[in-house]
Write a protein that holds these residues in place. Structure first.
Motif, PDB file in Angstrom:
ATOM      1  N   LEU A 206       0.835  -1.202   0.000  1.00  0.00           N
ATOM      2  CA  LEU A 206       0.000   0.000   0.000  1.00  0.00           C
ATOM      3  C   LEU A 206       0.869   1.251   0.000  1.00  0.00           C
ATOM      4  O   LEU A 206       0.496   2.282  -0.577  1.00  0.00           O
ATOM      5  CB  LEU A 206      -0.931   0.007   1.217  1.00  0.00           C
ATOM      6  N   SER A 207       2.040   1.167   0.618  1.00  0.00           N
ATOM      7  CA  SER A 207       2.984   2.287   0.594  1.00  0.00           C
ATOM      8  C   SER A 207       3.430   2.577  -0.834  1.00  0.00           C
ATOM      9  O   SER A 207       3.491   3.735  -1.261  1.00  0.00           O
ATOM     10  CB  SER A 207       4.192   1.975   1.475  1.00  0.00           C
ATOM     11  N   SER A 208       3.724   1.523  -1.592  1.00  0.00           N
ATOM     12  CA  SER A 208       4.109   1.710  -2.999  1.00  0.00           C
ATOM     13  C   SER A 208       2.982   2.368  -3.782  1.00  0.00           C
ATOM     14  O   SER A 208       3.211   3.251  -4.620  1.00  0.00           O
ATOM     15  CB  SER A 208       4.473   0.363  -3.631  1.00  0.00           C
ATOM     16  N   ALA A 209       1.747   1.933  -3.513  1.00  0.00           N
ATOM     17  CA  ALA A 209       0.592   2.505  -4.206  1.00  0.00           C
ATOM     18  C   ALA A 209       0.426   3.987  -3.881  1.00  0.00           C
ATOM     19  O   ALA A 209       0.145   4.807  -4.766  1.00  0.00           O
ATOM     20  CB  ALA A 209      -0.676   1.735  -3.833  1.00  0.00           C
ATOM     21  N   HIS A 210       0.614   4.350  -2.625  1.00  0.00           N
ATOM     22  CA  HIS A 210       0.472   5.754  -2.227  1.00  0.00           C
ATOM     23  C   HIS A 210       1.564   6.610  -2.875  1.00  0.00           C
ATOM     24  O   HIS A 210       1.300   7.736  -3.308  1.00  0.00           O
ATOM     25  CB  HIS A 210       0.524   5.882  -0.703  1.00  0.00           C
ATOM     26  N   HIS A 211       2.793   6.087  -2.918  1.00  0.00           N
ATOM     27  CA  HIS A 211       3.866   6.825  -3.579  1.00  0.00           C
ATOM     28  C   HIS A 211       3.545   7.019  -5.061  1.00  0.00           C
ATOM     29  O   HIS A 211       3.778   8.096  -5.625  1.00  0.00           O
ATOM     30  CB  HIS A 211       5.189   6.083  -3.422  1.00  0.00           C
ATOM     31  N   ALA A 212       3.032   5.962  -5.702  1.00  0.00           N
ATOM     32  CA  ALA A 212       2.698   6.065  -7.123  1.00  0.00           C
ATOM     33  C   ALA A 212       1.619   7.113  -7.357  1.00  0.00           C
ATOM     34  O   ALA A 212       1.704   7.931  -8.280  1.00  0.00           O
ATOM     35  CB  ALA A 212       2.247   4.701  -7.652  1.00  0.00           C
ATOM     36  N   ALA A 213       0.594   7.111  -6.512  1.00  0.00           N
ATOM     37  CA  ALA A 213      -0.485   8.088  -6.659  1.00  0.00           C
ATOM     38  C   ALA A 213       0.034   9.512  -6.455  1.00  0.00           C
ATOM     39  O   ALA A 213      -0.360  10.435  -7.168  1.00  0.00           O
ATOM     40  CB  ALA A 213      -1.601   7.778  -5.671  1.00  0.00           C
ATOM     41  N   LEU A 215       2.894  10.571  -7.170  1.00  0.00           N
ATOM     42  CA  LEU A 215       3.692  10.923  -8.349  1.00  0.00           C
ATOM     43  C   LEU A 215       2.838  11.011  -9.612  1.00  0.00           C
ATOM     44  O   LEU A 215       3.370  11.148 -10.717  1.00  0.00           O
ATOM     45  CB  LEU A 215       4.790   9.870  -8.552  1.00  0.00           C
ATOM     46  N   LEU A 216       1.506  10.910  -9.439  1.00  0.00           N
ATOM     47  CA  LEU A 216       0.547  10.931 -10.547  1.00  0.00           C
ATOM     48  C   LEU A 216       0.756   9.768 -11.505  1.00  0.00           C
ATOM     49  O   LEU A 216       0.517   9.893 -12.704  1.00  0.00           O
ATOM     50  CB  LEU A 216       0.626  12.270 -11.304  1.00  0.00           C
ATOM     51  N   ARG A 217       1.194   8.643 -10.976  1.00  0.00           N
ATOM     52  CA  ARG A 217       1.295   7.422 -11.762  1.00  0.00           C
ATOM     53  C   ARG A 217      -0.016   6.638 -11.602  1.00  0.00           C
ATOM     54  O   ARG A 217      -0.599   6.608 -10.518  1.00  0.00           O
ATOM     55  CB  ARG A 217       2.448   6.533 -11.300  1.00  0.00           C
ATOM     56  N   PRO A 218      -0.499   5.992 -12.655  1.00  0.00           N
ATOM     57  CA  PRO A 218      -1.714   5.190 -12.518  1.00  0.00           C
ATOM     58  C   PRO A 218      -1.507   4.030 -11.534  1.00  0.00           C
ATOM     59  O   PRO A 218      -0.422   3.448 -11.472  1.00  0.00           O
ATOM     60  CB  PRO A 218      -1.948   4.660 -13.938  1.00  0.00           C
ATOM     61  N   VAL A 219      -2.550   3.733 -10.786  1.00  0.00           N
ATOM     62  CA  VAL A 219      -2.511   2.636  -9.818  1.00  0.00           C
ATOM     63  C   VAL A 219      -3.670   1.689 -10.110  1.00  0.00           C
ATOM     64  O   VAL A 219      -4.810   2.122 -10.273  1.00  0.00           O
ATOM     65  CB  VAL A 219      -2.622   3.157  -8.367  1.00  0.00           C
ATOM     66  N   GLY A 220      -3.366   0.417 -10.180  1.00  0.00           N
ATOM     67  CA  GLY A 220      -4.387  -0.610 -10.345  1.00  0.00           C
ATOM     68  C   GLY A 220      -4.393  -1.541  -9.155  1.00  0.00           C
ATOM     69  O   GLY A 220      -3.374  -1.698  -8.468  1.00  0.00           O
ATOM     70  N   ALA A 221      -5.523  -2.147  -8.883  1.00  0.00           N
ATOM     71  CA  ALA A 221      -5.628  -3.111  -7.789  1.00  0.00           C
ATOM     72  C   ALA A 221      -6.445  -4.300  -8.267  1.00  0.00           C
ATOM     73  O   ALA A 221      -7.424  -4.133  -9.008  1.00  0.00           O
ATOM     74  CB  ALA A 221      -6.270  -2.485  -6.557  1.00  0.00           C
ATOM     75  N   VAL A 222      -6.029  -5.481  -7.851  1.00  0.00           N
ATOM     76  CA  VAL A 222      -6.725  -6.713  -8.232  1.00  0.00           C
ATOM     77  C   VAL A 222      -7.689  -7.089  -7.117  1.00  0.00           C
ATOM     78  O   VAL A 222      -7.276  -7.216  -5.960  1.00  0.00           O
ATOM     79  CB  VAL A 222      -5.716  -7.853  -8.462  1.00  0.00           C
ATOM     80  N   PRO A 223      -8.955  -7.259  -7.412  1.00  0.00           N
ATOM     81  CA  PRO A 223      -9.894  -7.660  -6.361  1.00  0.00           C
ATOM     82  C   PRO A 223      -9.680  -9.122  -5.977  1.00  0.00           C
ATOM     83  O   PRO A 223      -9.224  -9.931  -6.782  1.00  0.00           O
ATOM     84  CB  PRO A 223     -11.260  -7.458  -7.025  1.00  0.00           C
ATOM     85  N   GLY A 224     -10.003  -9.419  -4.749  1.00  0.00           N
ATOM     86  CA  GLY A 224      -9.912 -10.800  -4.269  1.00  0.00           C
ATOM     87  C   GLY A 224     -11.202 -11.196  -3.590  1.00  0.00           C
ATOM     88  O   GLY A 224     -12.174 -10.425  -3.564  1.00  0.00           O
ATOM     89  N   PRO A 225     -11.258 -12.370  -3.005  1.00  0.00           N
ATOM     90  CA  PRO A 225     -12.450 -12.786  -2.260  1.00  0.00           C
ATOM     91  C   PRO A 225     -12.724 -11.817  -1.111  1.00  0.00           C
ATOM     92  O   PRO A 225     -11.795 -11.362  -0.440  1.00  0.00           O
ATOM     93  CB  PRO A 225     -12.064 -14.171  -1.721  1.00  0.00           C
ATOM     94  N   VAL A 226     -13.969 -11.470  -0.896  1.00  0.00           N
ATOM     95  CA  VAL A 226     -14.307 -10.513   0.158  1.00  0.00           C
ATOM     96  C   VAL A 226     -13.988 -11.069   1.540  1.00  0.00           C
ATOM     97  O   VAL A 226     -13.891 -10.318   2.513  1.00  0.00           O
ATOM     98  CB  VAL A 226     -15.794 -10.104   0.081  1.00  0.00           C
ATOM     99  N   THR A 227     -13.817 -12.375   1.631  1.00  0.00           N
ATOM    100  CA  THR A 227     -13.499 -13.004   2.912  1.00  0.00           C
ATOM    101  C   THR A 227     -12.000 -13.092   3.156  1.00  0.00           C
ATOM    102  O   THR A 227     -11.573 -13.551   4.209  1.00  0.00           O
ATOM    103  CB  THR A 227     -14.083 -14.425   2.949  1.00  0.00           C
ATOM    104  N   SER A 228     -11.187 -12.666   2.178  1.00  0.00           N
ATOM    105  CA  SER A 228      -9.738 -12.826   2.287  1.00  0.00           C
ATOM    106  C   SER A 228      -9.098 -11.572   2.881  1.00  0.00           C
ATOM    107  O   SER A 228      -9.164 -10.486   2.302  1.00  0.00           O
ATOM    108  CB  SER A 228      -9.132 -13.103   0.908  1.00  0.00           C
ATOM    109  N   ALA A 229      -8.435 -11.745   4.037  1.00  0.00           N
ATOM    110  CA  ALA A 229      -7.724 -10.623   4.649  1.00  0.00           C
ATOM    111  C   ALA A 229      -6.569 -10.161   3.770  1.00  0.00           C
ATOM    112  O   ALA A 229      -6.165  -8.999   3.820  1.00  0.00           O
ATOM    113  CB  ALA A 229      -7.196 -11.030   6.025  1.00  0.00           C
TER     114      ALA A 229
END
Length: 349
Positions: A206-213, A215-229
């Motif tokens: 999440l730290s990498s994602a925040h740094h990317a955002a 820097l105005l770099r696009p950020v993508g996230a892969v969804p997972g099972p809603v039960t998965s921590a």
């Protein structure tokens, strides 16, 4: 000279500089650039500094937080680079997705960057290597240290197949907790886009994602099972609008600058009609249209950066495209309008 500079600083700055000098003085006796450069040379590595042809220009976006140099084993790729990051404590699902994403991106000609850790990072590196593509391993310690040791083979394969091991600290440096956190900003800055595959609430990914955002770099996230921590962090990024949902390499590739110029998609009208309409609307509108994503949506400032226009020009062009039925706005995000396929026979009622 230092005294004169001190007179121009406030009391707080002078105190901070004094504390820094004390910290540096304690390490001064152990500093030996010749020794470090010799160790790097014996490894077949080289030092890259700002101004070198190989210096990644994306690091300049870090400003004062940019590293003074990079210690490199291998070669820094000039290709578009995607960071694929995630949890060390990954699931089989997450590792498979990371491998497939990296394999698909490398097959498309992109370099895959990650942090060399167990879990998602290792799966991403393996995916790129499996496709015969380069992978960039950004280390928290020196490039002479295989950490974790279990990934040593991946590191050597990365160097041997056109990728690189990279660090901002010299050989012999230990990977510490603070260096892992600092390393994340490098991953984001070295990449044109960042994808988080699995991340728990307090994951370093999440730290990498925040740094990317930032820097105005696009950020993508892969969804997972809603039960998965293991996917809770990804779901938070998506819910808060910090990332767009991506599920395969094609969707990740859409985040890259200029990717739409090489992508064929069904638009609101046939290609000839769309191009005819665009040609009547002017160069700026065409540039903004080309910068629109097909999924996920981007805000006006990001679209302007991708299109090479000012935000005001992008905003005006988006209004024109919306009136022409060529763009869709949802909240503060814009996408290109898609058309239903001619062969769609699904019932409408």
């Amino acid at each position: 000279m230092l005294h004169a500079a001190g007179e121009e600083m406030g009391a707080a700055d002078r105190a901070r500089l004094g504390r820094a000098l004390l910290r540096w003085a304690a390490r001064l006796d152990s500093v030996c650039p010749e020794r470090d450069l010799g160790a790097l040379q014996r490894l077949g590595g080289h030092l890259v500094v700002p101004g070198d042809d190989e210096w990644p220009r994306g690091l300049d976006d870090l400003g004062d937080a940019a590293p003074p140099a990079l210690w490199v084993r291998g070669g820094l790729s000039a290709r578009s680079t995607v960071a694929v990051v995630g949890a060390r404590a990954s699931t089989t699902y997450g590792e498979r997705v990371a491998y497939d994403l990296a394999h698909g991106l490398a097959s498309r000609g992109s370099c895959v960057a990650s942090g060399g850790a167990y879990g998602i990072d290792a799966a991403a590196h393996r995916g790129a290597l499996g496709a015969g593509g380069p992978t960039l391993v950004v280390l928290a310690g020196g490039v002479d240290r295989a950490y974790p040791a279990g990934n040593a083979r991946i590191f050597e394969e990365a160097v041997g197949t056109g990728g690189a091991l990279v660090s901002e600290v010299p050989p012999g440096s230990l990977p510490t907790k603070s260096r892992f956190l600092q390393r994340n900003r490098l991953i984001a800055a070295l990449s044109d886009a960042t994808v988080v595959v699995e991340a728990a609430w307090r994951s370093g990914a999440l730290s990498s994602a925040h740094h990317a955002a930032a820097l105005l770099r696009p950020v993508g996230a892969v969804p997972g099972p809603v039960t998965s921590a293991a996917s809770a962090g990804c779901h938070w990024l998506l819910r808060e609008g910090h990332a767009v949902c991506v599920t395969d390499a094609d969707e990740v590739a859409e985040l890259l600058p200029g990717a739409l110029h090489h992508t064929v998609d069904v638009r609101t009208r046939d290609d000839a009609a769309v191009q005819g309409t665009l040609s009547d609307l002017g160069t700026r509108v065409v540039q903004v249209h080309d910068a629109l994503p097909m999924r996920g949506g981007l805000d006006e400032s990001t679209i302007a950066a991708r299109a090479g226009t000012s935000v005001a020009e992008a905003r005006a062009a988006l209004g024109v495209l919306q009136l022409e039925g060529l763009a869709v706005r949802e909240g503060d995000r814009w996408t290109v309008r898609r058309a239903a396929r001619a062969t769609d026979t699904r019932p409408t009622g």
